[in-house]
Design an enzyme around this catalytic site. Structure first.
Site, PDB file in Angstrom:
ATOM      1  N   ASP A   8     -18.566 -28.999  29.112  1.00 34.20           N
ATOM      2  CA  ASP A   8     -18.294 -30.334  28.558  1.00 34.20           C
ATOM      3  C   ASP A   8     -18.310 -31.350  29.695  1.00 34.20           C
ATOM      4  OD1 ASP A   8     -16.733 -31.154  25.584  1.00 34.20           O
ATOM      5  OD2 ASP A   8     -17.157 -32.659  27.119  1.00 34.20           O
ATOM      6  N   CYS A  34     -20.197 -37.336  13.908  1.00 36.47           N
ATOM      7  CA  CYS A  34     -18.811 -37.532  13.475  1.00 36.47           C
ATOM      8  C   CYS A  34     -18.375 -38.979  13.642  1.00 36.47           C
ATOM      9  CB  CYS A  34     -17.873 -36.607  14.248  1.00 36.47           C
ATOM     10  SG  CYS A  34     -17.994 -34.896  13.714  1.00 36.47           S
ATOM     11  N   CYS A  51     -25.256 -51.744  15.901  1.00 30.50           N
ATOM     12  CA  CYS A  51     -24.426 -50.829  15.115  1.00 30.50           C
ATOM     13  C   CYS A  51     -23.085 -50.690  15.830  1.00 30.50           C
ATOM     14  CB  CYS A  51     -25.118 -49.482  14.907  1.00 30.50           C
ATOM     15  SG  CYS A  51     -25.342 -48.521  16.403  1.00 30.50           S
ATOM     16  N   ARG A  64      -8.565 -34.614  15.801  1.00 28.16           N
ATOM     17  CA  ARG A  64      -9.113 -33.282  15.466  1.00 28.16           C
ATOM     18  C   ARG A  64      -9.282 -32.369  16.670  1.00 28.16           C
ATOM     19  NH1 ARG A  64     -12.734 -36.984  16.146  1.00 28.16           N
ATOM     20  NH2 ARG A  64     -14.692 -36.593  17.177  1.00 28.16           N
ATOM     21  N   LYS A  98     -12.428 -33.684  29.668  1.00 22.32           N
ATOM     22  CA  LYS A  98     -12.023 -32.686  28.678  1.00 22.32           C
ATOM     23  C   LYS A  98     -11.902 -31.301  29.299  1.00 22.32           C
ATOM     24  CE  LYS A  98     -13.751 -34.939  24.520  1.00 22.32           C
ATOM     25  NZ  LYS A  98     -14.662 -34.852  23.375  1.00 22.32           N
ATOM     26  N   ASP A 154     -22.195 -31.353  19.390  1.00 18.17           N
ATOM     27  CA  ASP A 154     -22.113 -32.390  18.361  1.00 18.17           C
ATOM     28  C   ASP A 154     -23.430 -33.134  18.174  1.00 18.17           C
ATOM     29  OD1 ASP A 154     -22.300 -33.811  20.654  1.00 18.17           O
ATOM     30  OD2 ASP A 154     -20.455 -34.962  20.405  1.00 18.17           O
ATOM     31  N   ASN A 155     -24.536 -32.503  18.583  1.00 17.28           N
ATOM     32  CA  ASN A 155     -25.809 -33.215  18.430  1.00 17.28           C
ATOM     33  C   ASN A 155     -26.960 -32.217  18.315  1.00 17.28           C
ATOM     34  OD1 ASN A 155     -27.237 -32.917  21.280  1.00 17.28           O
ATOM     35  ND2 ASN A 155     -25.042 -33.215  21.638  1.00 17.28           N
ATOM     36  N   ASN A 170     -10.553 -38.936  19.717  1.00 15.49           N
ATOM     37  CA  ASN A 170     -10.746 -37.481  19.659  1.00 15.49           C
ATOM     38  C   ASN A 170      -9.512 -36.759  19.110  1.00 15.49           C
ATOM     39  OD1 ASN A 170     -12.283 -37.533  22.965  1.00 15.49           O
ATOM     40  ND2 ASN A 170     -13.231 -37.855  20.981  1.00 15.49           N
ATOM     41  N   LEU A 171      -8.340 -37.380  19.284  1.00 12.06           N
ATOM     42  CA  LEU A 171      -7.094 -36.625  19.128  1.00 12.06           C
ATOM     43  C   LEU A 171      -6.797 -36.212  17.691  1.00 12.06           C
ATOM     44  CD1 LEU A 171      -4.860 -38.684  21.581  1.00 12.06           C
ATOM     45  CD2 LEU A 171      -6.158 -36.607  22.056  1.00 12.06           C
ATOM     46  N   GLY A 193     -14.155 -30.967  18.701  1.00 12.40           N
ATOM     47  CA  GLY A 193     -13.485 -30.549  17.478  1.00 12.40           C
ATOM     48  C   GLY A 193     -13.560 -29.052  17.271  1.00 12.40           C
TER      49      GLY A 193
END
Lengths: 81, 393
Positions: B67, B193, B351, B78, B91, B135-136, B75-76, B46
């Site tokens: 990446d 996210c 989950c 954002r 990616k 993202d982490n 994903n698309l 993002g």
């Protein structure tokens, strides 16, 4: 005294709102505010003992003295990207 | 930042960058600096999408991109550097193609890997500016420490739901990420996210702030976010800023730093420091996993197992294992509601993808629940392997 307490990101979920007016005894410090929030019997009990806090948008250590009308922001780390 | 005088721009470059060449703080010399600059974008998601696209368009000469992931349909919404036709591609490949389309003058150096302590410093060392688009938390701490150790500016951005943060962490000139967040947060306060949701345009705004800051650093223009944390709230459409301080006791950049090499924080993150002394025990006793097919066959045999879904109620609405007897206790509620569970029962924690449930299962084991399994891959894998009628999200 009353301080305006702002919650950001995940802390908003815990508070259930983005802003609370919190009444504190005179002479209270940031640590006292956090302790009071954590002890309120709400989801805010999950707040860390020493969250990142800004008083009037200045980074404020736990010992920072609060004054009536201060704006206190509680800012969680966010990892998303 | 750059000592030598770079060669003059070609006519083609002068035309392309015409609006920069007449701009105060850039001009031909600034544009040549951009061309000579090497910027590392960690994460082509993002945040990395707008960052890489704007830096490429601006004429940054070399973009490093880290990446290891593959483009996914989710994903698309954002991650605008990737297109519908890129689903399933690495990616790195789709980002490279998009950048070449935007500006063929840009050289892309791809790193198809997950950053670890073994390579973080070496990769960071080869660049002038680093962009944190990860993202982490483990990678954020790793990247911060590598930047502190290598003396690189770390242009930070992070997003969740409708809110974002941005700053420039640069130990030589101000605080680092650890001066602010010395320790990772407790696990139940850490949605990503995928778990927390994110407004698609949000990384466009925060990533554009990061791209701006990276360009200013290269150009030595204006005032960067060093020493300031920008807080953006898209619902209120407000930008606020918090003034930061260096922490003399910071473990990474303080007066007596204790971090001399980056550390892999996979083990550490998600465990509050108050619990750090229990950390090793928790991780040594890794929660056993159960695959969806194994769970299915055990349920089919009529074995008594209790499935506990720790997602949010709205996720339960999308699809659930209620017909299999699953019950919903969202992760946040688990500490206050665990007395609803019988410590003697065999518990399968579930989950969406298996991450939250692993934390929940670890927590329950800490609390004395002995027979706890994590459903590997969560309901997504259940949908793949057992019941495709359950929608994926």
């Amino acid at each position: 005294m009353i301080v305006r307490t702002l919650f950001f990101a995940t802390y908003r979920d815990l508070a259930g709102t983005d802003e609370l007016a919190v009444e504190l005894p005179a002479g209270a410090r940031v640590a006292d505010l956090v302790r009071q929030l954590r002890a309120g019997g709400t989801a805010l009990s999950s707040l860390p003992e020493t969250p990142v806090v800004a008083v009037n948008m200045d980074y404020a250590p736990a010992a920072t003295a609060l004054r009536d009308g201060d704006e206190v922001a509680l800012i969680p780390p966010v990892a998303g990207g | 930042m750059l000592e030598q005088t770079p060669p003059a721009l070609t006519p083609d470059e002068s035309l392309r960058y015409a609006r920069h060449l007449i701009l105060p703080h850039v001009g031909p010399a600034g544009q040549a600096r951009l061309r000579a600059a090497r910027i590392l974008v960690v994460g082509a998601g993002g945040l990395g999408s707008p960052v890489a696209m704007y830096l490429a368009a601006a004429g940054v000469g070399t973009l490093g991109i880290v990446d290891f992931d593959v483009v996914d349909a989710t994903n698309l919404q954002r991650q605008v550097i990737h297109g519908t036709g890129d689903i399933g591609r690495p990616k790195l490949d789709s980002a490279r193609d998009r950048i070449a389309e935007i500006n063929p003058h840009v050289r892309v150096e791809g790193f198809a890997l997950r950053l670890t302590s073994a390579d973080a410093r070496e990769i960071v060392r080869g660049f002038d500016v680093v962009i944190d688009g990860t993202d982490n938390f483990p990678t954020r701490y790793l990247l911060n420490d590598a930047c502190v150790l290598e003396g690189k500016p770390n242009v930070y951005g992070s997003i969740l739901r409708w809110e974002g943060q941005a700053s420039v962490f640069w130990a030589e000139r101000g605080p680092c990420y650890r001066c602010l967040f010395a320790e990772p947060p407790p696990p139940h306060l850490v949605p990503n996210c995928a778990e927390g949701g994110v407004m698609g345009v949000l990384p466009g705004i925060v990533g554009s702030v990061q791209a701006t800051e990276a360009l200013k650093i290269v150009l030595d223009a204006g005032e960067t976010l060093v020493g300031r944390l920008l807080l953006f709230d898209a619902l209120r459409m407000s930008f606020r800023e918090m003034r930061l301080r260096r922490d003399p006791a910071c473990p990474a950049c303080g007066e007596h730093p204790v971090i001399h090499e980056p550390i892999d924080y996979e083990r550490f993150c998600g465990v509050g420091t108050a619990e750090a002394n229990r950390e090793d025990r928790m991780h040594d006793e890794d929660v056993p996993e159960m695959t969806p097919t194994e769970l299915k066959s055990r349920l089919d045999r009529g074995e008594r197992v209790t499935v506990v879904d720790v997602r949010e109620p709205w996720e339960w609405e999308i699809g659930n294992l209620g017909p299999q007897g699953a019950r919903l206790i969202p992760l946040n509620d688990l500490p206050s509601r665990m007395d609803e569970l019988n410590p003697q029962d065999e518990l399968i924690i579930q989950c969406r993808s298996g991450a939250r449930s692993a934390r929940a299962a670890g927590f329950l084991r800490e609390q004395g629940f002995q027979r706890v399994h994590n459903l590997a891959g969560g309901i997504l894998r259940w949908s793949d392997e057992v019941d495709p009628s359950i929608p994926k999200y």
